[in-house]
Design a protein around this motif. Structure first.
Motif, PDB file in Angstrom:
ATOM      1  N   VAL A 157       0.842  -1.206   0.000  1.00 46.74           N
ATOM      2  CA  VAL A 157       0.000   0.000   0.000  1.00 46.74           C
ATOM      3  C   VAL A 157       0.871   1.248   0.000  1.00 46.74           C
ATOM      4  O   VAL A 157       0.600   2.214  -0.729  1.00 46.74           O
ATOM      5  N   PHE A 158       1.922   1.239   0.819  1.00 48.52           N
ATOM      6  CA  PHE A 158       2.812   2.398   0.918  1.00 48.52           C
ATOM      7  C   PHE A 158       3.489   2.675  -0.421  1.00 48.52           C
ATOM      8  O   PHE A 158       3.591   3.819  -0.869  1.00 48.52           O
ATOM      9  N   SER A 159       3.935   1.613  -1.083  1.00 47.54           N
ATOM     10  CA  SER A 159       4.579   1.745  -2.390  1.00 47.54           C
ATOM     11  C   SER A 159       3.598   2.287  -3.424  1.00 47.54           C
ATOM     12  O   SER A 159       3.934   3.190  -4.215  1.00 47.54           O
ATOM     13  N   GLU A 160       2.379   1.761  -3.405  1.00 48.90           N
ATOM     14  CA  GLU A 160       1.372   2.222  -4.358  1.00 48.90           C
ATOM     15  C   GLU A 160       1.030   3.684  -4.124  1.00 48.90           C
ATOM     16  O   GLU A 160       0.905   4.470  -5.077  1.00 48.90           O
ATOM     17  N   ALA A 161       0.878   4.070  -2.855  1.00 47.53           N
ATOM     18  CA  ALA A 161       0.542   5.461  -2.535  1.00 47.53           C
ATOM     19  C   ALA A 161       1.633   6.409  -2.999  1.00 47.53           C
ATOM     20  O   ALA A 161       1.356   7.477  -3.569  1.00 47.53           O
ATOM     21  N   ASN A 162       2.899   6.043  -2.771  1.00 46.19           N
ATOM     22  CA  ASN A 162       4.009   6.886  -3.218  1.00 46.19           C
ATOM     23  C   ASN A 162       4.022   7.033  -4.736  1.00 46.19           C
ATOM     24  O   ASN A 162       4.278   8.121  -5.268  1.00 46.19           O
ATOM     25  N   GLU A 163       3.725   5.943  -5.442  1.00 48.67           N
ATOM     26  CA  GLU A 163       3.707   5.986  -6.905  1.00 48.67           C
ATOM     27  C   GLU A 163       2.582   6.885  -7.416  1.00 48.67           C
ATOM     28  O   GLU A 163       2.780   7.707  -8.326  1.00 48.67           O
ATOM     29  N   VAL A 164       1.395   6.757  -6.811  1.00 45.80           N
ATOM     30  CA  VAL A 164       0.245   7.565  -7.241  1.00 45.80           C
ATOM     31  C   VAL A 164       0.503   9.049  -6.996  1.00 45.80           C
ATOM     32  O   VAL A 164       0.277   9.891  -7.879  1.00 45.80           O
ATOM     33  N   ILE A 165       1.001   9.395  -5.805  1.00 47.76           N
ATOM     34  CA  ILE A 165       1.241  10.805  -5.486  1.00 47.76           C
ATOM     35  C   ILE A 165       2.381  11.370  -6.328  1.00 47.76           C
ATOM     36  O   ILE A 165       2.329  12.526  -6.774  1.00 47.76           O
ATOM     37  N   HIS A 166       3.403  10.563  -6.586  1.00 53.32           N
ATOM     38  CA  HIS A 166       4.481  11.002  -7.471  1.00 53.32           C
ATOM     39  C   HIS A 166       3.923  11.351  -8.849  1.00 53.32           C
ATOM     40  O   HIS A 166       4.234  12.405  -9.417  1.00 53.32           O
ATOM     41  N   ASP A 167       3.076  10.488  -9.392  1.00 53.94           N
ATOM     42  CA  ASP A 167       2.504  10.719 -10.715  1.00 53.94           C
ATOM     43  C   ASP A 167       1.605  11.950 -10.728  1.00 53.94           C
ATOM     44  O   ASP A 167       1.647  12.762 -11.676  1.00 53.94           O
ATOM     45  N   ILE A 168       0.784  12.110  -9.692  1.00 56.25           N
ATOM     46  CA  ILE A 168      -0.139  13.245  -9.632  1.00 56.25           C
ATOM     47  C   ILE A 168       0.636  14.554  -9.519  1.00 56.25           C
ATOM     48  O   ILE A 168       0.328  15.542 -10.201  1.00 56.25           O
ATOM     49  N   MET A 169       1.666  14.570  -8.672  1.00 54.99           N
ATOM     50  CA  MET A 169       2.458  15.789  -8.533  1.00 54.99           C
ATOM     51  C   MET A 169       3.194  16.116  -9.832  1.00 54.99           C
ATOM     52  O   MET A 169       3.311  17.292 -10.207  1.00 54.99           O
ATOM     53  N   SER A 170       3.681  15.092 -10.497  1.00 54.27           N
ATOM     54  CA  SER A 170       4.348  15.323 -11.786  1.00 54.27           C
ATOM     55  C   SER A 170       3.367  15.895 -12.805  1.00 54.27           C
ATOM     56  O   SER A 170       3.703  16.814 -13.568  1.00 54.27           O
ATOM     57  N   ASP A 171       2.145  15.369 -12.823  1.00 52.29           N
ATOM     58  CA  ASP A 171       1.116  15.884 -13.735  1.00 52.29           C
ATOM     59  C   ASP A 171       0.819  17.352 -13.451  1.00 52.29           C
ATOM     60  O   ASP A 171       0.681  18.166 -14.374  1.00 52.29           O
ATOM     61  N   VAL A 172       0.706  17.685 -12.152  1.00 53.95           N
ATOM     62  CA  VAL A 172       0.404  19.076 -11.773  1.00 53.95           C
ATOM     63  C   VAL A 172       1.529  20.000 -12.218  1.00 53.95           C
ATOM     64  O   VAL A 172       1.289  21.118 -12.684  1.00 53.95           O
ATOM     65  N   ARG A 173       2.760  19.531 -12.098  1.00 53.17           N
ATOM     66  CA  ARG A 173       3.891  20.355 -12.529  1.00 53.17           C
ATOM     67  C   ARG A 173       3.797  20.683 -14.017  1.00 53.17           C
ATOM     68  O   ARG A 173       4.240  21.753 -14.456  1.00 53.17           O
ATOM     69  N   PHE A 174       3.184  19.775 -14.787  1.00 51.30           N
ATOM     70  CA  PHE A 174       3.020  20.007 -16.225  1.00 51.30           C
ATOM     71  C   PHE A 174       1.661  20.628 -16.562  1.00 51.30           C
ATOM     72  O   PHE A 174       1.256  20.645 -17.717  1.00 51.30           O
ATOM     73  N   GLY A 175       0.955  21.111 -15.515  1.00 49.54           N
ATOM     74  CA  GLY A 175      -0.278  21.846 -15.754  1.00 49.54           C
ATOM     75  C   GLY A 175      -1.534  21.020 -15.866  1.00 49.54           C
ATOM     76  O   GLY A 175      -2.596  21.539 -16.223  1.00 49.54           O
ATOM     77  N   LYS A 176      -1.456  19.727 -15.561  1.00 51.60           N
ATOM     78  CA  LYS A 176      -2.648  18.879 -15.646  1.00 51.60           C
ATOM     79  C   LYS A 176      -3.487  18.980 -14.382  1.00 51.60           C
ATOM     80  O   LYS A 176      -2.986  19.283 -13.303  1.00 51.60           O
ATOM     81  N   GLN A 177      -4.769  18.682 -14.508  1.00 52.00           N
ATOM     82  CA  GLN A 177      -5.695  18.730 -13.380  1.00 52.00           C
ATOM     83  C   GLN A 177      -5.617  17.443 -12.558  1.00 52.00           C
ATOM     84  O   GLN A 177      -5.364  16.362 -13.090  1.00 52.00           O
ATOM     85  N   ILE A 178      -5.835  17.564 -11.251  1.00 51.34           N
ATOM     86  CA  ILE A 178      -5.853  16.391 -10.373  1.00 51.34           C
ATOM     87  C   ILE A 178      -7.127  15.590 -10.604  1.00 51.34           C
ATOM     88  O   ILE A 178      -8.215  16.156 -10.685  1.00 51.34           O
ATOM     89  N   GLU A 179      -6.983  14.278 -10.701  1.00 49.63           N
ATOM     90  CA  GLU A 179      -8.135  13.393 -10.819  1.00 49.63           C
ATOM     91  C   GLU A 179      -8.265  12.607  -9.522  1.00 49.63           C
ATOM     92  O   GLU A 179      -7.475  11.700  -9.238  1.00 49.63           O
ATOM     93  N   LEU A 180      -9.270  12.974  -8.705  1.00 45.96           N
ATOM     94  CA  LEU A 180      -9.428  12.336  -7.399  1.00 45.96           C
ATOM     95  C   LEU A 180      -9.672  10.839  -7.493  1.00 45.96           C
ATOM     96  O   LEU A 180      -9.316  10.092  -6.582  1.00 45.96           O
ATOM     97  N   GLU A 181     -10.267  10.395  -8.601  1.00 47.66           N
ATOM     98  CA  GLU A 181     -10.551   8.966  -8.731  1.00 47.66           C
ATOM     99  C   GLU A 181      -9.272   8.124  -8.768  1.00 47.66           C
ATOM    100  O   GLU A 181      -9.321   6.902  -8.575  1.00 47.66           O
ATOM    101  N   ARG A 182      -8.120   8.756  -9.008  1.00 47.26           N
ATOM    102  CA  ARG A 182      -6.850   8.032  -8.949  1.00 47.26           C
ATOM    103  C   ARG A 182      -6.359   7.899  -7.510  1.00 47.26           C
ATOM    104  O   ARG A 182      -5.578   6.998  -7.199  1.00 47.26           O
ATOM    105  N   ILE A 183      -6.800   8.804  -6.646  1.00 39.04           N
ATOM    106  CA  ILE A 183      -6.339   8.817  -5.258  1.00 39.04           C
ATOM    107  C   ILE A 183      -7.231   7.980  -4.348  1.00 39.04           C
ATOM    108  O   ILE A 183      -6.750   7.297  -3.443  1.00 39.04           O
ATOM    109  N   GLU A 184      -8.540   8.019  -4.605  1.00 42.24           N
ATOM    110  CA  GLU A 184      -9.492   7.410  -3.670  1.00 42.24           C
ATOM    111  C   GLU A 184      -9.277   5.923  -3.406  1.00 42.24           C
ATOM    112  O   GLU A 184      -9.372   5.479  -2.252  1.00 42.24           O
TER     113      GLU A 184
END
Length: 333
Positions: A37-64
């Motif tokens: 779970v910890f590994s998956e959470a780190n991967e998801v947040i890494h991807d979301i933060m990277s997307d935000v850095r490139f101007g993409k919108q956060i998709e909560l359905e990836r986090i929930e």
């Protein structure tokens, strides 16, 4: 020690309705699942933060979905997932810190007896509380030294940036937004960005402020050495006279234990052990995995001692620096 005993007398267990349908697991039983779970959470947040850095919108359905898995892990055994938080890579600290704050908020809410939906909204807020740092220049965000006043002012803007990003996120809850907006506020009005005081800060903003600082000071950073968990709790208690809600700090200490999972402790017998499970009845009586004899200066075949059992004649006399003894506590978890 007097403070510890007083906390143990003052704090009482809360009946947690949300835990009743989730069977308890031992630390060893839960650890393998917690690592996934910890590994998956780190991967998801890494991807979301990277997307935000490139101007993409956060998709909560990836986090929930990962929030649900984190919550269930903490409800089964609160120590397994939290034991993984101190292992951070310096170059990916921002991502891993966000996951740790999410885990700590789940545990904090669980301890306060809050419902599952509340826990998960708080977790989302924790995972995304630093999302605004993706708008902070890398040379400031990852600077291996103290920031200048100008750079600090730029860094502090991450809160405003984060609020702007989350306000544009479909489905974000007011609680999650408050956590991102208020985690740097302080009850004496010395925080930022709005210099809110006392009741002007939501309960979840105050909780996030506590866990954010706790994880930061117990993590190894480029410019600062990690503080031992027990010492960090002592500092939080000291700072609660000014910066934090004192009652919430005491609840947080009760939540993770005076000697949190992963802490290296010294027993009266001279044995050294790693805390693997917090004490359920007494904060000073956790389950300890003994690994070293300090009097003979030699490692031992690991064995577990439940200090709450009448058969155990030993007691904790203090905590130790694992680094000073050359002991890798993660190896014994």
């Amino acid at each position: 020690a007097e403070i510890h005993e007083e906390l143990n007398r003052k704090m009482v267990d809360v009946v947690k309705e949300t835990e009743k349908s989730v069977p308890h697991a031992s630390f060893d039983e839960e650890l393998a699942s917690a690592k996934k779970v910890f590994s998956e959470a780190n991967e998801v947040i890494h991807d979301i933060m990277s997307d935000v850095r490139f101007g993409k919108q956060i998709e909560l359905e990836r986090i929930e979905p990962v929030v649900e898995k984190m919550t269930l892990s903490v409800l089964r055994n609160s120590g397994a997932l939290t034991s993984l938080m101190r292992v951070k890579q310096k170059d990916t600290y921002t991502f891993q810190h966000s996951v740790s704050v999410g885990v700590l908020l789940i545990n904090f809410c669980r301890h306060l007896g809050l419902g599952r939906e509340t826990i998960q909204q708080a977790a989302v807020g924790g995972l995304l509380h630093d999302i605004g740092k993706m708008k902070t220049p890398n040379n400031i965000l990852n600077k291996p030294a103290s920031l200048t006043d100008y750079e600090l002012a730029i860094m502090k803007q991450h809160v405003t940036h984060g609020v702007d990003i989350l306000q544009q996120t479909p489905g974000i809850s007011p609680m999650s937004l408050a956590i991102a907006e208020q985690h740097h506020e302080r009850v004496d009005g010395s925080g930022y960005p709005a210099r809110l005081k006392d009741g002007e800060i939501s309960q979840f903003g105050q909780m996030a402020a506590i866990v954010d600082v706790y994880d930061a000071i117990t993590s190894e950073r480029i410019y600062h050495h990690a503080m031992e968990p027990t010492e960090a709790l002592r500092k939080l208690l000291e700072w609660s006279k000014f910066h934090f809600n004192e009652d919430l700090v005491q609840h947080f200490i009760r939540c993770i234990g005076i000697y949190p999972v992963g802490t290296l402790i010294r027993l009266e017998s001279g044995l050294l052990g790693v805390v693997i499970e917090e004490g359920t009845q007494n904060l000073l009586h956790p389950i300890v995995r003994v690994v070293y004899d300090s009097r003979k200066d030699c490692p031992l075949q690991p064995r577990d001692i439940d200090l709450s059992q009448a058969s155990s004649k030993d007691r904790i006399v203090g905590h130790e620096s694992a680094e000073n003894w050359g002991i890798d506590t993660q190896r014994y978890l």
